[in-house]
Design an enzyme around this catalytic site. Structure first.
Site, PDB file in Angstrom:
ATOM      1  N   LEU A   1      44.874  43.490  38.168  1.00  0.00           N
ATOM      2  CA  LEU A   1      43.611  42.396  38.875  1.00  0.00           C
ATOM      3  C   LEU A   1      42.903  41.700  37.575  1.00  0.00           C
ATOM      4  O   LEU A   1      43.088  42.508  36.235  1.00  0.00           O
ATOM      5  CB  LEU A   1      42.773  43.343  39.327  1.00  0.00           C
ATOM      6  CG  LEU A   1      42.760  43.846  40.775  1.00  0.00           C
ATOM      7  CD1 LEU A   1      41.771  44.767  41.293  1.00  0.00           C
ATOM      8  CD2 LEU A   1      43.132  42.646  41.799  1.00  0.00           C
ATOM      9  N   ASP A   2      42.709  40.766  37.749  1.00  0.00           N
ATOM     10  CA  ASP A   2      41.986  39.855  36.372  1.00  0.00           C
ATOM     11  C   ASP A   2      41.174  40.509  36.289  1.00  0.00           C
ATOM     12  O   ASP A   2      40.115  41.111  36.796  1.00  0.00           O
ATOM     13  CB  ASP A   2      42.001  38.483  36.835  1.00  0.00           C
ATOM     14  CG  ASP A   2      43.216  37.809  37.330  1.00  0.00           C
ATOM     15  OD1 ASP A   2      44.248  37.948  36.720  1.00  0.00           O
ATOM     16  OD2 ASP A   2      43.015  36.586  37.827  1.00  0.00           O
TER      17      ASP A   2
END
Length: 249
Positions: A110-111
């Site tokens: 996930l960013d």
């Protein structure tokens, strides 16, 4: 398994360190917390409960866990600008196995500004199965948008959009408008910045991104940002069972 070897496999340090922990009386075994100062003492490690320096642990041959990823953390062992998500885990989980590539690894990423469900494991086959697009493991995202969502955007996401690194269209498995600027999006692939790039391709912009489920596992409401827990045997089984590709909405 000898107690010192068990501690080593669970990430409590080198074999010498693990031997020292036992000899110093810092390890107790079983629910009765029976002291053991013999590093070579043999135990049935299956479902074994033990305590190291007062902290309770259970033996797991392989680790499967979930983390509620907060914003402002990178899914990297060597983060560039933000803290690593691995700093949210106890040291033994980061050292399991004792080899150069020791410890649990994130199953996909996930960013740094994205939040939600993140799975971690030291089981390579498990990680490959969940990240390979041919297994159609659905990931559900709650997306907050800069601009109002319309039917044209939803239709294009379902039909497929072309990203700049692949001439083949990338399709949403399912999507649903939740509010004027909010949607639920289901994907079965895991390309780099995929949600953000797909929304940009239809003329919108992601302002907030939260992953609420992977396969049959949902992020529990009582698991707060930054917290983690072990996956249950049923959850692991649900993630490894063959699942059909979700139908579009």
């Amino acid at each position: 398994m000898e107690l010192q070897d068990m501690l080593f496999s669970q990430g409590f340090g080198t074999r010498r360190v693990c031997c020292g922990l036992v000899q110093q009386g810092l390890v107790q075994v079983g629910p009765e917390r029976t002291p053991c100062d013999n590093p070579g003492a043999v135990f049935d490690e299956r479902e074994l409960l033990f305590h190291v320096q007062g902290q309770s642990w259970r033996y797991y041959a392989l680790a499967y866990l979930m983390l509620h990823k907060p914003a402002g953390f990178e899914c990297s062992q060597k983060p560039a600008a933000y803290p690593s998500i691995y700093t949210l885990l106890p040291a033994p989980l980061r050292r399991r196995g004792g080899a150069a590539a020791a410890g649990v690894q994130a199953v996909g990423r996930l960013d740094q500004d994205s939040t939600g469900l993140l799975l971690l494991s030291d089981d390579g086959a498990f990680i490959h199965r969940l990240t390979s697009p041919r297994h159609h493991v659905a990931k559900v995202y709650q997306v907050r948008l800069k601009h109002a969502l319309d039917e044209r955007m939803i239709s294009r996401l379902l039909q497929g959009v072309v990203l700049d690194d692949d001439p083949r269209p990338v399709r949403a498995a399912a999507c649903q408008a939740l509010a004027e600027n909010q949607m639920q999006l289901t994907l079965t692939e895991g390309k780099y910045h995929q949600v953000k790039r797909m929304l940009a391709a239809v003329g919108n912009r992601v302002e907030g991104l939260h992953r609420s489920s992977i396969g049959r596992v949902d992020l529990p409401a009582d698991l707060l940002p930054g917290q983690w827990r072990w996956l249950s045997a049923a959850e692991v089984a649900g993630l490894t069972q063959k699942m059909p590709a979700p139908a579009g909405c």
